[in-house]
Design a protein around this motif. Structure first.
Motif, PDB file in Angstrom:
ATOM      1  N   GLU A 234       0.867  -1.166   0.000  1.00  0.00           N
ATOM      2  CA  GLU A 234       0.000   0.000   0.000  1.00  0.00           C
ATOM      3  C   GLU A 234       0.910   1.223   0.000  1.00  0.00           C
ATOM      4  O   GLU A 234       2.027   1.177   0.543  1.00  0.00           O
ATOM      5  CB  GLU A 234      -0.941   0.006   1.204  1.00  0.00           C
ATOM      6  CG  GLU A 234      -0.272   0.082   2.558  1.00  0.00           C
ATOM      7  CD  GLU A 234      -1.281   0.141   3.696  1.00  0.00           C
ATOM      8  OE1 GLU A 234      -2.470  -0.111   3.437  1.00  0.00           O
ATOM      9  OE2 GLU A 234      -0.871   0.441   4.840  1.00  0.00           O
ATOM     10  N   GLN A 414       4.398   7.355  12.875  1.00  0.00           N
ATOM     11  CA  GLN A 414       3.361   6.324  12.983  1.00  0.00           C
ATOM     12  C   GLN A 414       3.609   5.303  11.878  1.00  0.00           C
ATOM     13  O   GLN A 414       2.849   5.183  10.912  1.00  0.00           O
ATOM     14  CB  GLN A 414       1.976   6.959  12.876  1.00  0.00           C
ATOM     15  CG  GLN A 414       1.768   8.035  13.944  1.00  0.00           C
ATOM     16  CD  GLN A 414       0.335   8.499  14.038  1.00  0.00           C
ATOM     17  OE1 GLN A 414      -0.600   7.690  14.009  1.00  0.00           O
ATOM     18  NE2 GLN A 414       0.142   9.808  14.158  1.00  0.00           N
ATOM     19  N   ASP A 416       3.478   2.143  11.507  1.00  0.00           N
ATOM     20  CA  ASP A 416       2.719   0.913  11.289  1.00  0.00           C
ATOM     21  C   ASP A 416       1.567   1.090  10.319  1.00  0.00           C
ATOM     22  O   ASP A 416       0.885   0.121   9.976  1.00  0.00           O
ATOM     23  CB  ASP A 416       2.175   0.388  12.627  1.00  0.00           C
ATOM     24  CG  ASP A 416       3.303  -0.069  13.547  1.00  0.00           C
ATOM     25  OD1 ASP A 416       4.354  -0.477  13.012  1.00  0.00           O
ATOM     26  OD2 ASP A 416       3.135  -0.001  14.771  1.00  0.00           O
ATOM     27  N   SER A 417       1.289   2.322   9.895  1.00  0.00           N
ATOM     28  CA  SER A 417       0.159   2.554   9.002  1.00  0.00           C
ATOM     29  C   SER A 417       0.346   3.867   8.251  1.00  0.00           C
ATOM     30  O   SER A 417       0.929   4.825   8.786  1.00  0.00           O
ATOM     31  CB  SER A 417      -1.147   2.600   9.802  1.00  0.00           C
ATOM     32  OG  SER A 417      -2.230   2.977   8.969  1.00  0.00           O
ATOM     33  N   ALA A 419      -2.424   5.376   7.186  1.00  0.00           N
ATOM     34  CA  ALA A 419      -3.715   6.041   7.358  1.00  0.00           C
ATOM     35  C   ALA A 419      -3.607   7.395   8.067  1.00  0.00           C
ATOM     36  O   ALA A 419      -4.270   8.355   7.651  1.00  0.00           O
ATOM     37  CB  ALA A 419      -4.677   5.120   8.103  1.00  0.00           C
ATOM     38  N   ASN A 469       6.319   1.522   7.423  1.00  0.00           N
ATOM     39  CA  ASN A 469       6.342   2.467   6.302  1.00  0.00           C
ATOM     40  C   ASN A 469       7.783   2.756   5.900  1.00  0.00           C
ATOM     41  O   ASN A 469       8.669   2.847   6.753  1.00  0.00           O
ATOM     42  CB  ASN A 469       5.692   3.806   6.683  1.00  0.00           C
ATOM     43  CG  ASN A 469       4.262   3.652   7.160  1.00  0.00           C
ATOM     44  OD1 ASN A 469       3.578   2.696   6.817  1.00  0.00           O
ATOM     45  ND2 ASN A 469       3.810   4.601   7.962  1.00  0.00           N
ATOM     46  N   ARG A 485       4.284   0.691   2.172  1.00  0.00           N
ATOM     47  CA  ARG A 485       4.408  -0.325   3.231  1.00  0.00           C
ATOM     48  C   ARG A 485       4.096  -1.688   2.638  1.00  0.00           C
ATOM     49  O   ARG A 485       3.136  -1.840   1.861  1.00  0.00           O
ATOM     50  CB  ARG A 485       3.442  -0.007   4.374  1.00  0.00           C
ATOM     51  CG  ARG A 485       3.647  -0.864   5.622  1.00  0.00           C
ATOM     52  CD  ARG A 485       2.814  -0.337   6.767  1.00  0.00           C
ATOM     53  NE  ARG A 485       1.415  -0.639   6.581  1.00  0.00           N
ATOM     54  CZ  ARG A 485       0.815  -1.755   6.988  1.00  0.00           C
ATOM     55  NH1 ARG A 485       1.526  -2.686   7.611  1.00  0.00           N
ATOM     56  NH2 ARG A 485      -0.468  -1.946   6.803  1.00  0.00           N
TER      57      ARG A 485
END
Length: 647
Positions: A234, A414, A416-417, A419, A469, A485
């Motif tokens: 992603e 951040q 881990d994502s 978003a 990421n 990621r």
């Protein structure tokens, strides 16, 4: 002796501890031998690191300059692994020359620096009517390039020092006539050859392959038939164009920008002037200067008495060979084109007015202003759309820079994502499948995901195992950032024979046919050396080739022909065999050497000059190799295959 060690073991252990412990205290157990190492360094020159950021910035700047000079080029054509490595090599060479110049005590004085900066046309345009430099505008222009005046001037000074050293090498290279003749005669030598090529395609029909052959070849060459290492990812893209589309420009902003543009046009005013010059010899005595000034004052009085005679007097008395015949007319020129005293006088005059005496390094001038030309500003409505585009781009750059900082911080903090960064900036997280480490990418893949630095980050061990990421990577300088990621990882693995049977058969067939062509070529070469008459009718018609006239011959053929021993006689030709890689094997007969005609004096002189230039380049490269050994160059970045091949 052993009794001494046994009896004094405690003393010896204490000595050893005194020797060992301080070393670990100074540098740490894990970092021993790596004191001061920068994990982001890509090369080390004489103990100084070149960082990845410096490398990337230098490469981007070089590409931007090339794109400005040649608009038809595409960034993808220039931004290759080989070109990136070439940039790093240039940075290393520059650092080496700087170190050598420092050791040799090379200096650039403030006067030399000022003279160099005065020749820069961009800086020349920043001079005010009184000859002083607009320092505020000077700082603004440099700030747009991310530089302070001190940094820019230091880079110019360093460049001048490097040029002093390298130009000193260049001027010592020369080619005396006898030496040039000895070097150039072999270079321009022509050789008459005949040849034939044993090509793999001619031997394919004679190759028989069994199932056992295919299985053995598949098993023995697993790297040739592996599926590509792949990841599903992603990713998030911050794009300048998308930022620009969301910007609305107000009418007030457009009007203000229009007025600013009109003010810039006024600064581009050009003036047409005539002058009468009475020259002063360099080092003229005060008495000589007074004599020239007196003559100039007499002419000034005549001109002011009757200004209509200016052109007539200029033709008769001006000592400027370029303008005297035109009545002193210098044509139109803008600020920065003339020496400061002359420019100040011209831009202080009213149209038709005549100046007082103006003294420059050339002598005494009498100046008449003939015309003033200023670019006319276009009506607001005619340039409205262009102004809106410019303003939108400026505001987009500002917003992009602000968003880029937020983007970079969030994808890192951040990790881990993606978003949080997407939500904060109103972006969309996208997905892509089957992204490969190297080689052809799947159709329709976003261009940002093909960037070499991003691919390197995606296939790094921490990205594959921890699924974090990647850092924000600048895909296009100042225009696009991307972070990605890994969602799934599929390592490379050997594909079953049934899945790749056609590829296995074709590759093995090519190899067997190529082996057969080489074997036949080598056999023919040995036979024809013993019995040259057996080659009758098997070779091509005779052709003469040279380095300057290769006649379409491949590089390896040309090199083999011109480096082989010359034929002993017409009845004893030289035979050469050349492995042409996948194209087969060439057998070449060298019939005779054809000496070239002696060049005329003009051509011989040009050739000697070119040889001297090549000699200077070779000496420079040899000097740089010497510096690499002297200052201990270490390249920490893996060299790409294309760069290895080029070297």
């Amino acid at each position: 002796m052993f009794d001494f060690f046994r009896n004094n073991i405690k003393f010896l252990m204490a000595v050893l501890m005194l020797l060992i412990i301080p070393a670990f205290v100074l540098v740490g157990v894990e970092g021993y031998g790596q004191l001061g190492a920068d994990p982001n360094a890509v090369a080390r020159v004489g103990g100084t690191d070149i960082t990845r950021e410096q490398w990337e910035e230098r490469h981007r700047n070089q590409i931007d300059r090339l794109l400005e000079q040649t608009p038809g080029l595409q960034r993808a054509q220039l931004d290759t692994e080989a070109s990136r490595f070439a940039t790093l090599e240039r940075m290393i060479d520059e650092q080496l020359v700087a170190l050598a110049a420092q050791d040799a005590r090379f200096l650039v004085t403030d006067q030399q620096l000022a003279a160099t900066l005065a020749q820069d046309p961009t800086i020349a345009q920043l001079r005010r009517p009184d000859g002083t430099l607009d320092l505020e505008r000077y700082r603004q222009i440099l700030a747009m390039q991310g530089l302070t005046p001190e940094q820019f001037e230091q880079s110019v000074r360093a460049d001048l020092i490097r040029r002093q050293l390298l130009e000193g090498l260049a001027v010592t290279a020369f080619a005396p006539p006898k030496l040039a003749e000895q070097a150039l005669q072999p270079f321009f030598q022509r050789r008459e050859i005949q040849f034939t090529v044993f090509r793999p395609d001619d031997f394919r029909a004679g190759v028989a392959l069994t199932e056992a052959d295919l299985q053995a070849f598949h098993t023995q060459n697993p790297n040739l038939f592996q599926s590509a290492e792949q990841v599903d990812v992603e990713y998030l893209v911050l794009d300048l164009a998308a930022v620009a589309r969301g910007i609305a420009i107000s009418e007030a902003d457009l009007r203000a920008h229009y007025e600013q543009t009109r003010a810039q046009l006024a600064a581009k005013e050009e003036r047409r002037a005539s002058h009468i010059l009475l020259t002063l010899e360099p080092g003229a005595s005060p008495e000589q200067q007074a004599q020239v000034r007196a003559r100039a004052e007499e002419l000034l009085a005549q001109v002011r008495l009757n200004p209509a005679r200016f052109a007539e007097l200029a033709r008769a008395h001006s000592q400027d060979p370029g303008s005297a015949a035109r009545g002193g007319d210098l044509g139109f020129f803008a600020r920065g084109a003339m020496v400061p005293p002359f420019e100040q006088a011209v831009f202080a005059l009213q149209r038709g007015a005549i100046s007082d005496l103006v003294q420059t390094d050339f002598g005494f001038h009498i100046i008449q202003l003939l015309e003033v030309r200023q670019p006319a500003a276009e009506p607001f409505e005619a340039v409205r759309e262009r102004l809106a585009t410019e303003l939108r781009q400026q505001q987009a750059q500002l917003r992009f820079a602000q968003a880029a900082e937020t983007f970079s911080n969030l994808v890192y903090e951040q990790a881990d994502s993606l978003a949080p960064a997407a939500q904060a900036l109103g972006l969309t997280v996208n997905r892509a499948q089957a992204v490969v480490r190297r080689g052809p990418q799947p159709a329709g893949l976003a261009p940002a995901l093909t960037h070499p630095e991003l691919l390197q980050a995606l296939f790094a061990s921490d990205a594959l195992t921890l699924r974090r990421n990647t850092e924000a990577i600048e895909v296009q300088a100042g225009q696009q950032l991307v972070s990605a990621r890994v969602l799934a990882h599929r390592p490379a693995q050997l594909q079953p024979l049934d899945a790749v049977r056609p590829q296995v058969r074709e590759l093995l067939l090519q190899r067997r046919a190529l082996d057969a062509a080489r074997t036949e070529g080598q056999a023919r070469l040995a036979a024809w050396r013993q019995a040259p008459e057996a080659a009758q009718g098997r070779l091509s018609p005779a052709v003469a080739l040279s380095r300057t006239e290769p006649q379409g011959a491949p590089a390896e053929v040309l090199r083999a022909v011109l480096s082989a021993a010359a034929p002993a006689s017409a009845d004893a030709p030289t035979w050469v065999g050349v492995d042409m890689g996948p194209d087969g094997y060439a057998v070449i007969r060298i019939n005779r050497v054809l000496e070239r005609e002696a060049p005329d004096a003009v051509r011989a002189g040009l050739e000697r000059n070119q040889l001297a230039q090549l000699w200077a380049q070779a000496e420079t490269q040899a000097y740089l190799r010497l510096l690499r050994a002297r200052f201990e160059v270490e390249i920490l970045q893996p060299r790409p295959a294309a760069a290895v091949a080029a070297s």
